[in-house]
Design an enzyme around this catalytic site. Sequence first.
Site, mmCIF file in Angstrom:
data_model
loop_
_atom_site.group_PDB
_atom_site.id
_atom_site.type_symbol
_atom_site.label_atom_id
_atom_site.label_comp_id
_atom_site.label_asym_id
_atom_site.label_seq_id
_atom_site.Cartn_x
_atom_site.Cartn_y
_atom_site.Cartn_z
ATOM 1 N N ASN A 106 36.745 51.908 30.613
ATOM 2 C CA ASN A 106 37.918 51.184 31.133
ATOM 3 C C ASN A 106 38.603 51.960 32.245
ATOM 4 O O ASN A 106 39.085 51.379 33.227
ATOM 5 C CB ASN A 106 38.925 50.935 30.004
ATOM 6 C CG ASN A 106 38.626 49.644 29.264
ATOM 7 O OD1 ASN A 106 37.546 49.080 29.431
ATOM 8 N ND2 ASN A 106 39.566 49.195 28.450
ATOM 9 N N ASP B 235 38.596 49.698 35.379
ATOM 10 C CA ASP B 235 39.889 49.013 35.519
ATOM 11 C C ASP B 235 40.719 49.549 36.671
ATOM 12 O O ASP B 235 41.819 49.081 36.921
ATOM 13 C CB ASP B 235 40.715 49.153 34.225
ATOM 14 C CG ASP B 235 40.251 48.182 33.154
ATOM 15 O OD1 ASP B 235 39.161 47.616 33.328
ATOM 16 O OD2 ASP B 235 40.974 48.001 32.155
ATOM 17 N N VAL C 169 42.154 47.612 22.889
ATOM 18 C CA VAL C 169 42.556 48.162 24.195
ATOM 19 C C VAL C 169 41.600 47.684 25.275
ATOM 20 O O VAL C 169 41.995 47.347 26.391
ATOM 21 C CB VAL C 169 42.589 49.709 24.142
ATOM 22 C CG1 VAL C 169 42.851 50.285 25.531
ATOM 23 C CG2 VAL C 169 43.664 50.176 23.180
ATOM 24 N N ALA C 170 40.292 47.614 24.936
ATOM 25 C CA ALA C 170 39.289 47.160 25.906
ATOM 26 C C ALA C 170 39.539 45.718 26.323
ATOM 27 O O ALA C 170 39.244 45.326 27.453
ATOM 28 C CB ALA C 170 37.896 47.293 25.309
ATOM 29 N N ASP D 116 62.810 23.741 59.932
ATOM 30 C CA ASP D 116 63.935 23.467 60.819
ATOM 31 C C ASP D 116 63.369 23.258 62.229
ATOM 32 O O ASP D 116 62.355 23.850 62.586
ATOM 33 C CB ASP D 116 64.889 24.660 60.790
ATOM 34 C CG ASP D 116 66.162 24.418 61.583
ATOM 35 O OD1 ASP D 116 66.658 23.286 61.557
ATOM 36 O OD2 ASP D 116 66.636 25.357 62.239
ATOM 37 N N ILE E 80 42.304 44.390 26.801
ATOM 38 C CA ILE E 80 43.492 44.330 27.661
ATOM 39 C C ILE E 80 43.195 45.045 28.977
ATOM 40 O O ILE E 80 42.992 46.260 28.988
ATOM 41 C CB ILE E 80 44.707 45.001 26.979
ATOM 42 C CG1 ILE E 80 45.031 44.282 25.665
ATOM 43 C CG2 ILE E 80 45.913 44.999 27.911
ATOM 44 C CD1 ILE E 80 45.980 45.056 24.779
ATOM 45 N N GLU F 74 44.454 46.881 31.291
ATOM 46 C CA GLU F 74 45.734 47.539 31.589
ATOM 47 C C GLU F 74 45.916 47.860 33.063
ATOM 48 O O GLU F 74 47.023 48.080 33.522
ATOM 49 C CB GLU F 74 45.905 48.811 30.742
ATOM 50 C CG GLU F 74 44.842 49.862 30.944
ATOM 51 C CD GLU F 74 43.743 49.761 29.893
ATOM 52 O OE1 GLU F 74 43.110 50.769 29.618
ATOM 53 O OE2 GLU F 74 43.536 48.663 29.360
#
Length: 861
Positions: A699, A703, A277-278, A324, A280, A282
């Site tokens: 995290n 995170d 999990v760490a 244009d 990743i 999240e």
Amino acid sequence: MYESFTTPQLEETFHTHSSIGLSSTEADERLRQSGENILKKGKDQTILDMIMEQLNDPMIFILFMAAAISMLLRQFSDTAIIFVVIALNTTVGVIQEGRAKKAMDALKKMTAPSAVVKRDGIYKKIPASFVVPGDLVKIEAGDQVPADIRLIKVQGFHTNESALTGESMPVQKTDTVLSQGIPMAEWKNIAFMSTEAMKGSAEGIVVATGMETELGKIAGMINDTPTELTPLQKRLGDLGKILSIVAVVLCAALFLLGVVQHRNILQMLLVAISLAVAAIPEGLPAVVTIVLALGVARMVKVNTIIRKLPAVETLGSVGIICSDKTGTLTENKMKVVEIYGDDRKLPLSQVRRREYPRLMEGFLLCNNSMLGKQEIGDSTELALLHMGEEMGYNREKLKEQYPRTYEIPFDSERKYMATVHRDGSNETVYVKGACDYLLERCAFVTVRGKAVPMTEVQRMKIRMAMEGMAQDGLRVLALAYKEHVKDKSESALTGSLVFAGMAGMMDPPRKEVTQSIRTLKKAGVQVAMITGDYKDTALAVAKKIGIADSMDQCVTGAELDNMSEERFAKKMKDLRVFARVTPAHKVKIVSRFRKNGQIVAMTGDGVNDAPSLQAADIGIAMGRNGTDVAKNAADMVLTDDNFSTIEKAMEEGRGIYVNIKKSILFLLSSNFGEIITMFVAVLLSLETPLKASHILWVNLITDSLPALALGVDKNDPVSLMRKKPRDPNEGLFAHGGWLFTVFYGMLISAITLYAFHRGGQTYAFTVLGVSQLFHAIGMRDRDKSVLRMNHLDNPFMILAFFLGLALQVMVTEVPYFVQAFQTVQLSFGEWQWLLGISAIPLLMHEILLLPGLISGRRKRQ
């Protein structure tokens, strides 16, 4: 090809008659065979389809895995947070989808609701969807053209084709046979589906309906244009795949190491899963989504509406902008810029007020347009009226003083219009039109306010002045007059005229465009002009604003058709002006730039621009004058129709990418520190320095707020716009990104293990969390000392740091959390030591900036 057909050929091809039309029976049969005259659309996506498409992403798969692991660890708060992140990303993605569908819906609205056709020799009004090839259709001013129609009878018929061709000038139609192979923009004998009849009337035979019309072909191109991932989406997808592999390998490797070392299997399984999990981040998808959303909010303030979130970042990596001309680079309003009179040519800005009275009065009197709250009439005539106002003339007083008594209306064959005005007991005729036509009818010329016989030298001088104006891209109108008119026949009114002068006008470039193009060039971004205008006019505008400087950089659509793919690819490096192009040409040009490895932005406002807007990496539509079709096909909309706004949006896009990259490198280097810490401890047969709950808690702190604070950081705009566009193949870890991640990860791991050695798990837990907070501060600018940063520019980072620190203090000082996380309370002296060692990543940031150490890194970047 029908532009070159005669009426008998049309009758034979479509088995119809130009006077009685089709029979009702034949029309019904054709309707069954060819289908209704409507635009078909692609398969509609359901809401479920859109949701599944958003969930089909590597980063989302990882988040689901992280959620499942968090549930196994009974960390339900983490599970809830992850599901909120997934829901947020999915919702935003679904809202942003469906551009092609909306573009098609807008196209369908543009088609005419009804049409007047002649069947069985009788005119009847029918739904436009029932019109079939071969139908004889009648069109009046104000009607919308129901299909593509080859005109066979025309009476002063003009159509507005701006939505289809991009050019604002009304087009005068004809019923004459044209040469085969000329560009679509010059098919003057064909009225196109969805265009508007401005004045006059016409009859013609339907040659194409539905998807076979020019509008239908554009609709087909919109349906057939695939939606591609943006560079950021591709990079994040690649990162997601790598992280998913790393997470599985780490989990398995650490668990096997624990088994080999005869550790507690259940405890090692929990630690291994926690470490996976760490690995990743999240919080990354949420950070990216929020950063892009905040960027969208900021861009609204600079007149930019983003319709697709990833487009914000894509704009920052654009290497070429295909723009244009009309209304984007120019003001979309004709303006007189040069005057010729009294044997001299002058910019209008140098003409004195009330100078050239005969020329000015003639242009105002021989004019059928009107100024006011709503301007009515031809754009060239309106330009002459604005010029008169600027020069101090009152048109309404002139009309009262010199009332009109007779008029010869403008005709495409005679190329002029004439009006007769009473002047006391006499009458004067003013003739306005093309210089070549008028010059042949002039026997005199005005010199210093007097009419003198015209010499061949003067005639040649006028022609040279006219050619010079034309080469500068100006549209030239001449004026002649004759006093004491007796005979009002056309030959008498237009013979032995006095040449008064000429006005050269153009749709002038926007004032700020030249500077914007100069700034973009410094940023390594090229600009290409794509227009339906003629080559000379396009080049003249391109020269004024700095896009091109020679005819070698120009090409027409017809020339593109005659080029091989190899020659086109080779020549594209130098081409900057594309004139007289069709919608298919625009898509071809954009596609070729992309094949050459560039990220392409395309601007446009008309229906004809929609396919190329979708084909480009980022489509930019005009908000004021743009059609709904163009807006729905685009990724972003300029609410002020101003090219210079793109420069500001690009600056924002570049800043957003820089910030997202900061967040990614911060998250991964921090997570890598956790991974190394656990691996080294297990390899050395030490006690595990961190519990599963510790890893998840760190995290949660790192995170979220610090990563988001980096995502909204303020960057130096001058520095951003001096760099070349990013290589579309460049990864997120380019310019030493992997080395940076590994170095800071190992540094965080080293100080965490040292703290563990000195004081156990609580020390390690505290240092791991707080060191990442210090690391976030240094990540604001890898090339600038923390002492030189303006920390008030990012108050969110200050909040994130102190809130994170407070949360970390809470788990070691509040009894409930001390028991939950199995930590011990720390003394003030211990906190001082731990804060000091936790600041080492920030200290290393400063050391790396010392002279000599940073120079090599800057060269690599």
